[in-house]
Design a protein around this motif. Structure first.
Motif, PDB file in Angstrom:
ATOM      1  N   PRO A 182      11.731 -25.082  30.708  1.00 35.71           N
ATOM      2  CA  PRO A 182      12.601 -26.070  30.041  1.00 35.71           C
ATOM      3  C   PRO A 182      13.986 -25.518  29.711  1.00 35.71           C
ATOM      4  O   PRO A 182      14.966 -26.260  29.801  1.00 35.71           O
ATOM      5  CB  PRO A 182      11.828 -26.430  28.764  1.00 35.71           C
ATOM      6  CG  PRO A 182      10.786 -25.409  28.605  1.00 35.71           C
ATOM      7  CD  PRO A 182      10.497 -24.847  29.944  1.00 35.71           C
ATOM      8  N   VAL A 183      14.068 -24.240  29.345  1.00 30.32           N
ATOM      9  CA  VAL A 183      15.371 -23.693  28.956  1.00 30.32           C
ATOM     10  C   VAL A 183      16.297 -23.573  30.159  1.00 30.32           C
ATOM     11  O   VAL A 183      17.431 -24.035  30.137  1.00 30.32           O
ATOM     12  CB  VAL A 183      15.200 -22.322  28.260  1.00 30.32           C
ATOM     13  CG1 VAL A 183      16.555 -21.642  28.081  1.00 30.32           C
ATOM     14  CG2 VAL A 183      14.534 -22.502  26.910  1.00 30.32           C
ATOM     15  N   THR A 184      15.787 -22.967  31.241  1.00 28.22           N
ATOM     16  CA  THR A 184      16.666 -22.753  32.392  1.00 28.22           C
ATOM     17  C   THR A 184      17.009 -24.070  33.073  1.00 28.22           C
ATOM     18  O   THR A 184      18.069 -24.196  33.656  1.00 28.22           O
ATOM     19  CB  THR A 184      16.038 -21.808  33.425  1.00 28.22           C
ATOM     20  OG1 THR A 184      14.741 -22.288  33.754  1.00 28.22           O
ATOM     21  CG2 THR A 184      15.961 -20.398  32.909  1.00 28.22           C
ATOM     22  N   SER A 185      16.123 -25.061  32.971  1.00 30.98           N
ATOM     23  CA  SER A 185      16.403 -26.318  33.667  1.00 30.98           C
ATOM     24  C   SER A 185      17.564 -27.071  33.015  1.00 30.98           C
ATOM     25  O   SER A 185      18.117 -27.993  33.589  1.00 30.98           O
ATOM     26  CB  SER A 185      15.154 -27.199  33.699  1.00 30.98           C
ATOM     27  OG  SER A 185      14.836 -27.601  32.403  1.00 30.98           O
TER      28      SER A 185
ATOM     29  N   VAL B  64      20.309 -25.484  32.354  1.00 29.43           N
ATOM     30  CA  VAL B  64      21.474 -24.835  32.942  1.00 29.43           C
ATOM     31  C   VAL B  64      21.561 -25.129  34.437  1.00 29.43           C
ATOM     32  O   VAL B  64      22.610 -25.447  34.964  1.00 29.43           O
ATOM     33  CB  VAL B  64      21.409 -23.309  32.702  1.00 29.43           C
ATOM     34  CG1 VAL B  64      22.725 -22.662  33.106  1.00 29.43           C
ATOM     35  CG2 VAL B  64      21.090 -23.015  31.252  1.00 29.43           C
ATOM     36  N   ILE B  65      20.440 -24.955  35.133  1.00 28.81           N
ATOM     37  CA  ILE B  65      20.451 -25.166  36.577  1.00 28.81           C
ATOM     38  C   ILE B  65      19.318 -26.090  36.983  1.00 28.81           C
ATOM     39  O   ILE B  65      18.274 -26.130  36.332  1.00 28.81           O
ATOM     40  CB  ILE B  65      20.295 -23.830  37.351  1.00 28.81           C
ATOM     41  CG1 ILE B  65      19.248 -22.960  36.669  1.00 28.81           C
ATOM     42  CG2 ILE B  65      21.615 -23.130  37.502  1.00 28.81           C
ATOM     43  CD1 ILE B  65      18.903 -21.744  37.445  1.00 28.81           C
ATOM     44  N   GLN B  66      19.533 -26.791  38.067  1.00 27.48           N
ATOM     45  CA  GLN B  66      18.461 -27.621  38.621  1.00 27.48           C
ATOM     46  C   GLN B  66      17.444 -26.714  39.306  1.00 27.48           C
ATOM     47  O   GLN B  66      17.731 -25.589  39.646  1.00 27.48           O
ATOM     48  CB  GLN B  66      19.022 -28.584  39.656  1.00 27.48           C
ATOM     49  CG  GLN B  66      19.786 -29.737  39.059  1.00 27.48           C
ATOM     50  CD  GLN B  66      20.399 -30.583  40.149  1.00 27.48           C
ATOM     51  OE1 GLN B  66      19.897 -30.638  41.250  1.00 27.48           O
ATOM     52  NE2 GLN B  66      21.499 -31.221  39.824  1.00 27.48           N
ATOM     53  N   GLY B  67      16.292 -27.263  39.548  1.00 29.93           N
ATOM     54  CA  GLY B  67      15.300 -26.494  40.288  1.00 29.93           C
ATOM     55  C   GLY B  67      14.534 -25.573  39.369  1.00 29.93           C
ATOM     56  O   GLY B  67      14.963 -25.253  38.272  1.00 29.93           O
ATOM     57  N   ASP B  68      13.371 -25.148  39.824  1.00 27.26           N
ATOM     58  CA  ASP B  68      12.451 -24.392  39.005  1.00 27.26           C
ATOM     59  C   ASP B  68      12.637 -22.901  39.248  1.00 27.26           C
ATOM     60  O   ASP B  68      12.034 -22.319  40.133  1.00 27.26           O
ATOM     61  CB  ASP B  68      11.015 -24.821  39.335  1.00 27.26           C
ATOM     62  CG  ASP B  68      10.015 -24.169  38.406  1.00 27.26           C
ATOM     63  OD1 ASP B  68      10.459 -23.401  37.529  1.00 27.26           O
ATOM     64  OD2 ASP B  68       8.825 -24.435  38.556  1.00 27.26           O
ATOM     65  N   ILE B  69      13.494 -22.271  38.418  1.00 29.77           N
ATOM     66  CA  ILE B  69      13.723 -20.839  38.591  1.00 29.77           C
ATOM     67  C   ILE B  69      12.626 -20.046  37.905  1.00 29.77           C
ATOM     68  O   ILE B  69      12.467 -18.857  38.141  1.00 29.77           O
ATOM     69  CB  ILE B  69      15.116 -20.429  38.049  1.00 29.77           C
ATOM     70  CG1 ILE B  69      15.561 -19.112  38.698  1.00 29.77           C
ATOM     71  CG2 ILE B  69      15.115 -20.317  36.536  1.00 29.77           C
ATOM     72  CD1 ILE B  69      16.974 -18.728  38.404  1.00 29.77           C
TER      73      ILE B  69
ATOM     74  N   LEU C  17      17.178 -19.372  47.098  1.00 25.55           N
ATOM     75  CA  LEU C  17      16.925 -20.640  46.418  1.00 25.55           C
ATOM     76  C   LEU C  17      17.990 -20.911  45.351  1.00 25.55           C
ATOM     77  O   LEU C  17      18.252 -22.056  45.006  1.00 25.55           O
ATOM     78  CB  LEU C  17      15.532 -20.591  45.783  1.00 25.55           C
ATOM     79  CG  LEU C  17      14.800 -21.890  45.520  1.00 25.55           C
ATOM     80  CD1 LEU C  17      14.763 -22.756  46.743  1.00 25.55           C
ATOM     81  CD2 LEU C  17      13.374 -21.600  45.060  1.00 25.55           C
ATOM     82  N   PHE C  18      18.597 -19.831  44.815  1.00 25.82           N
ATOM     83  CA  PHE C  18      19.534 -20.029  43.706  1.00 25.82           C
ATOM     84  C   PHE C  18      20.916 -19.436  43.945  1.00 25.82           C
ATOM     85  O   PHE C  18      21.915 -20.076  43.647  1.00 25.82           O
ATOM     86  CB  PHE C  18      18.932 -19.462  42.408  1.00 25.82           C
ATOM     87  CG  PHE C  18      17.677 -20.146  42.014  1.00 25.82           C
ATOM     88  CD1 PHE C  18      17.719 -21.398  41.411  1.00 25.82           C
ATOM     89  CD2 PHE C  18      16.434 -19.583  42.270  1.00 25.82           C
ATOM     90  CE1 PHE C  18      16.554 -22.054  41.072  1.00 25.82           C
ATOM     91  CE2 PHE C  18      15.267 -20.241  41.936  1.00 25.82           C
ATOM     92  CZ  PHE C  18      15.339 -21.478  41.334  1.00 25.82           C
TER      93      PHE C  18
END
Lengths: 343, 335
Positions: A310-313, A315-320, B115-116
């Motif tokens: 939830p936190v990174t999403s 900032v950026i799209q996609g599941d890092i 991917l990023f």
């Protein structure tokens, strides 16, 4: 480079991970996220995964090293769960039945696995990994061919072969999580699962203070003295493996009830790796682990996994978070493997 | 029953031998040097894929594109090989499990990169390759531009019972060249040093062989060969699954080598080729056999994965069993 002693003992990777987690929480606070929800989810996941991490402890203490063969016990637990589902036993009785069958299968499986590990000394981790892989893929054939008939379990078309995920909704979905559930300052805590996890931690702690437990640990730390004292380390290693396998069978049943689904086929294939990363992050090494390592490690790693998405999403799209998991998890295992080899 | 006619099997095997053999050959040198099965060849495969992605981006096609991909992949594979080799030196006696985990770890970094980082930190403007969000590569990269660049450099086809059989002559020449080079390498001074290390690490050190350096060289050679092997594989397949083409490479190559009777400590060029042949026959046959025997191709699919894992498990168990027994006997002799 000289580091303060307490820092060196704590370990640089562990420090980095703790800092990373702190940063994640800081971002969550700064962006006004639902902090209570995040903490609550973290605690739920600690309870869900804790026993699988705990299962690694006896293997490390028994001198086997990191038990990459965890899927063996997981499979035993899954067979128990599927049999109980097929019989249609509901609620806590269903969990009891699944666990019971799981343990009954895990004892001989663990004994055989321990016997094999005694004959493959020095390569326990590699043998464990591939034995686990082989068993999981063999069981994939079994799930397809097994004579289960309950229509809620098998594929609707064709009428045979178990589905890849079996829903526990209305059977024993979150039974332990809901038992003794309470809320502190808006944070929901799944009391029952935590009680089971901490109870098992206590039992394992107690076990390593009994005669048998002390012998297992002694045979690992000083094999020669143990031999002189009449302890066969072959025997203690088998005992440690059985305990590890039994705990992982219990672990997967608790995991499944909390998750709400029983996952079959290739799902257990890679389950050992995150569990191993947990105990290592907690401070365990390939040769030494404590209950404290289990608790701290599970909390740190599972919290990162919960909070990262939830936190990174934001900032950026996609599941890092999945990528971060791969790097942290395997980086931690690599660190442990390279660090103890030179002693 | 199962619809496997000899011509079908023949055509499949011609293609599969061509595209998989180099990857299996890449395992031989680390085995000679006593490092065991190099599960880290996955990292070499990633280096190869980086080369493939770049030539598609730059639009270099055909044989030139393929050659450029090899040229790009080589220095990357050398660097990654040095890193992996240094890691192996820090984890002596646990090279195999370290290689396996290093492969998973590198996969994480690879995902982070493609991917990023690609398109966000690294400038990469190619709408057909990048996801709609503006960064990250799509799941597949079309390698149509270099497909069959090597296989069809010299076109040889013949008809057998109505099935067209393509013989990738140049690919076979390359495989043959690598077989020959590997055999030649075994006979060089360095190769002999590797052999000495494989037999007894300790004695090799005393004899003045720079063991740690040589172990890194062995890993580098293996990683580079794996990168080239992966590119040969990809030019035959024609599409790159950006995030999964490399994942199973190590397992399949290792299982193929072991099927032929090679062990963790001893493997020959002949065993590599025979193993590739046997393993890929199994690959072609088992889904069809599963369908014929149990009425479900999925069973065959799971079964062949099981065979791959089981073969590796048995080989590892036998290896560990023998070395444990040798260690026990050595202890007894010492007393």
């Amino acid at each position: 480079m000289k580091l303060p002693t307490f820092l060196r003992e704590f370990g640089i990777p562990r420090l980095l991970i703790a800092v990373f987690l702190a940063v994640l929480f800081a971002v969550a606070v700064a962006t006004h996220m639902d902090l209570r929800g995040l903490i609550s989810d973290s605690i739920v996941r600690v309870g869900r995964n804790g026993i699988l991490v705990l299962a690694l402890l006896p293997a490390i203490q028994g001198g086997i090293g990191l038990n990459f063969g965890l899927p063996l016990g997981i499979i035993c637990g899954l067979v128990g769960a599927v049999i109980s589902l097929n019989a249609g036993v509901q609620g806590i009785a269903g969990i009891g039945m699944a666990t019971g069958i799981g343990i009954a299968l895990a004892i001989p499986a663990g004994a055989g696995y321990g016997w094999l590990l005694n004959r493959t000394r020095g390569q326990e981790m590699m043998v464990g990994t591939y034995l686990g892989f082989a068993i999981v893929s063999m069981m994939s054939v079994f799930w397809l061919l097994a004579p289960f008939t309950n229509p809620t379990l098998v594929w609707a078309i064709g009428g045979r072969g178990l589905r890849t995920t079996l829903s526990l909704g209305g059977i024993y979905d979150k039974v332990l999580d809901r038992w003794l559930e309470f809320t502190v300052a808006g944070v929901r805590v799944p009391g029952g699962t935590l009680v089971v996890f901490l109870g098992l931690c206590f039992l394992v702690w107690l076990f390593f203070r009994t005669r048998m437990g002390i012998t297992i640990a002694a045979a690992r730390s000083s094999t020669r003295f143990a031999r002189a004292a009449g302890i066969s380390d072959e025997r203690t290693r088998v005992q440690a493996t059985i305990l590890s396998t039994v705990l992982s069978a219990i672990g997967i049943v608790v995991f499944s009830q909390s998750y709400g689904f029983v996952q079959l086929y290739t799902a257990p294939l890679l389950m050992a790796f995150p569990a191993i990363a947990c105990i290592l992050i907690g401070g365990a090494s390939v040769t030494r682990a404590t209950i404290g390592h289990v608790l701290v490690g599970t909390f740190l790693f599972q919290s990162i996994l919960t909070v990262a998405l939830p936190v990174t999403s934001q900032v950026i799209q996609g599941d890092i978070s999945e990528t971060a998991r791969l790097i942290i998890q395997n980086g931690m295992i690599l660190y442990a493997l390279t660090r103890t080899a030179r002693t | 029953m199962a619809k496997i006619t000899p011509p079908f099997l023949l055509s499949e095997m011609f293609v599969r031998m061509g595209r998989n053999s180099v990857m299996v050959l890449s395992l031989l040198i680390p085995i000679l040097a006593g490092l065991g099965l190099n599960f880290g060849i996955v990292i070499g495969a990633m280096a190869g894929q980086i080369g493939a992605i770049l030539i598609v981006k730059w639009g270099v096609t055909g044989i030139a594109g393929f050659a450029l991909a090899w040229v790009i992949a080589t220095p990357i594979a050398i660097l990654l090989g040095i890193a992996t080799g240094s890691l192996f030196n820090r984890a002596k006696g646990r090279e195999m499990v370290t290689g396996l985990i290093a492969g998973f770890f590198a996969n994480g970094l690879y995902q982070l990169l493609f991917l990023f980082a690609v398109g966000s930190i690294i400038p990469f403007h190619s709408p057909s390759m990048v996801l709609p969000q503006g960064y990250g590569l799509r799941n597949t990269v079309d390698l149509g531009t270099i497909q069959y660049a090597i296989d069809d450099l010299v076109r040889v086809r013949f008809q057998l019972q109505g099935i067209e059989i393509r013989v990738p002559v140049v690919t076979y020449a390359i495989v043959g060249a690598f077989c020959f080079l590997t055999l030649f390498f075994f006979r060089t001074r360095l190769g002999q040093q590797f052999r000495a290390m494989g037999q007894d690490d300790h004695v090799a050190t005393i004899a003045g062989i720079p063991v740690e350096r040589n172990r890194i060289i062995a890993t580098v050679l293996s990683t580079v060969l794996a990168a080239w092997g992966q590119l040969l594989f990809l030019q035959n397949i024609g599409t790159l699954n950006t995030y999964s083409s490399h994942e199973q490479v190590g397992m399949f190559a290792i299982a193929a080598l072991l099927v032929s009777g090679a062990t963790v400590t001893r493997a020959t060029v002949g065993q590599a080729l025979l193993g590739a042949l046997l393993f890929h026959t199994l690959f072609v046959v088992s889904p069809l056999a599963g369908k014929a025997l149990a009425g479900d191709a999925q069973i065959g699919e799971y079964f062949r994965v099981f065979v791959a894992y089981a073969v590796i498990t048995v080989a590892l168990v036998l290896h560990a069993w023998q070395s444990a027994r040798a260690a026990r006997e050595a202890r007894r002799d010492a007393v």
